[in-house]
Motif scaffolding. Structure first.
Motif, short mmCIF file in Angstrom:
data_model
loop_
_atom_site.label_atom_id
_atom_site.label_comp_id
_atom_site.label_asym_id
_atom_site.label_seq_id
_atom_site.Cartn_x
_atom_site.Cartn_y
_atom_site.Cartn_z
N UNK A 27 0.39 -1.26 -0.01
CA UNK A 27 0.04 -0.08 -0.09
C UNK A 27 0.53 1.36 -0.03
N UNK A 28 1.86 1.59 0.63
CA UNK A 28 2.70 2.09 0.66
C UNK A 28 3.32 2.75 -0.85
N UNK A 29 3.71 1.85 -1.51
CA UNK A 29 4.15 1.69 -2.53
C UNK A 29 3.34 2.39 -4.00
N UNK A 30 1.97 1.58 -2.87
CA UNK A 30 1.38 2.26 -4.19
C UNK A 30 0.75 3.65 -3.73
N UNK A 31 0.86 4.10 -2.96
CA UNK A 31 0.74 5.81 -2.71
C UNK A 31 1.70 6.29 -2.42
N UNK A 32 3.11 5.96 -3.10
CA UNK A 32 4.16 6.60 -3.32
C UNK A 32 4.66 7.38 -2.12
#
Length: 195
Positions: A27-32
């Motif tokens: 999720x962190x990667x997806x949200x930048x």
């Protein structure tokens, strides 16, 4: 990873924490947002699990379990704050309600409102508890008992560590509000009672 965590160690708590950690990193990667390298996930998950387990042994404000089938008034100069949430699935709405009573059982202030349907039942209860403490602070109350029927939430509020649950941010807000009272305790009731 499953073989490493489950087959050899037989540690389903660690496995669950690793799975949660991987999902969180995704999720962190997806949200930048930043994430940690995969080779550090296992150690970070162990650290989080250890932090969680140690927090479960600490005591904060005492959680008492109300055993009576009748509502009990608070001690003199203490206010009892009852909160509850309700789901209206067809309308995709939830309701939260608060009643603050004095030692005579008289309702001093109450509030209810409809809100958009949160993701979980515990979130509804957490939003109701947060609203309850906001209301009590607005009224200038400093000695309170927060009473509700969501044991998961009330136990979470006792711990000093941050909750990894979906309602964790709301629980943090409640802890901040709790720190503003001179005296606060939490009581779990099994169900809503007729008053």
């Amino acid at each position: 990873m499953y073989h490493l965590l489950i087959s050899e160690n037989r540690d389903p708590e660690l496995f669950s924490t690793v799975v949660w950690f991987l999902w969180n990193q995704r999720n962190n990667l997806r949200l930048g947002k930043g994430s940690i390298p995969l080779d550090q996930v296992l150690q970070q998950a162990r650290n989080k699990l250890q932090e969680f387990q140690s927090a479960q042994t600490r005591t904060g404000a005492a959680l008492t379990r109300q055993s009576s089938s009748q509502w009990q008034p608070p001690p003199s100069s203490v206010y009892k704050i009852n909160f509850d949430g309700a789901l209206f699935m067809q309308e995709q709405r939830a309701g939260i309600g608060v009643a603050i009573r004095n030692e005579n059982g008289l309702i001093m202030v109450s509030s209810s409102q409809q809100i958009p349907l949160p993701g979980t039942v515990v979130e509804v209860e957490a939003l109701a508890a947060r609203k309850a403490l906001e209301l009590a602070l607005d009224c200038g109350l400093d000695k309170v008992i927060l009473e509700g029927d969501c044991e998961i939430l009330l136990k979470t509020l006792q711990t000093a560590s941050k909750s990894l649950a979906q309602f964790g941010k709301i629980a943090e807000d409640i802890r901040v509000y709790s720190s503003m009272f001179q005296d606060i305790s939490f009581e779990f009731i099994l169900q809503c009672f007729k008053i």
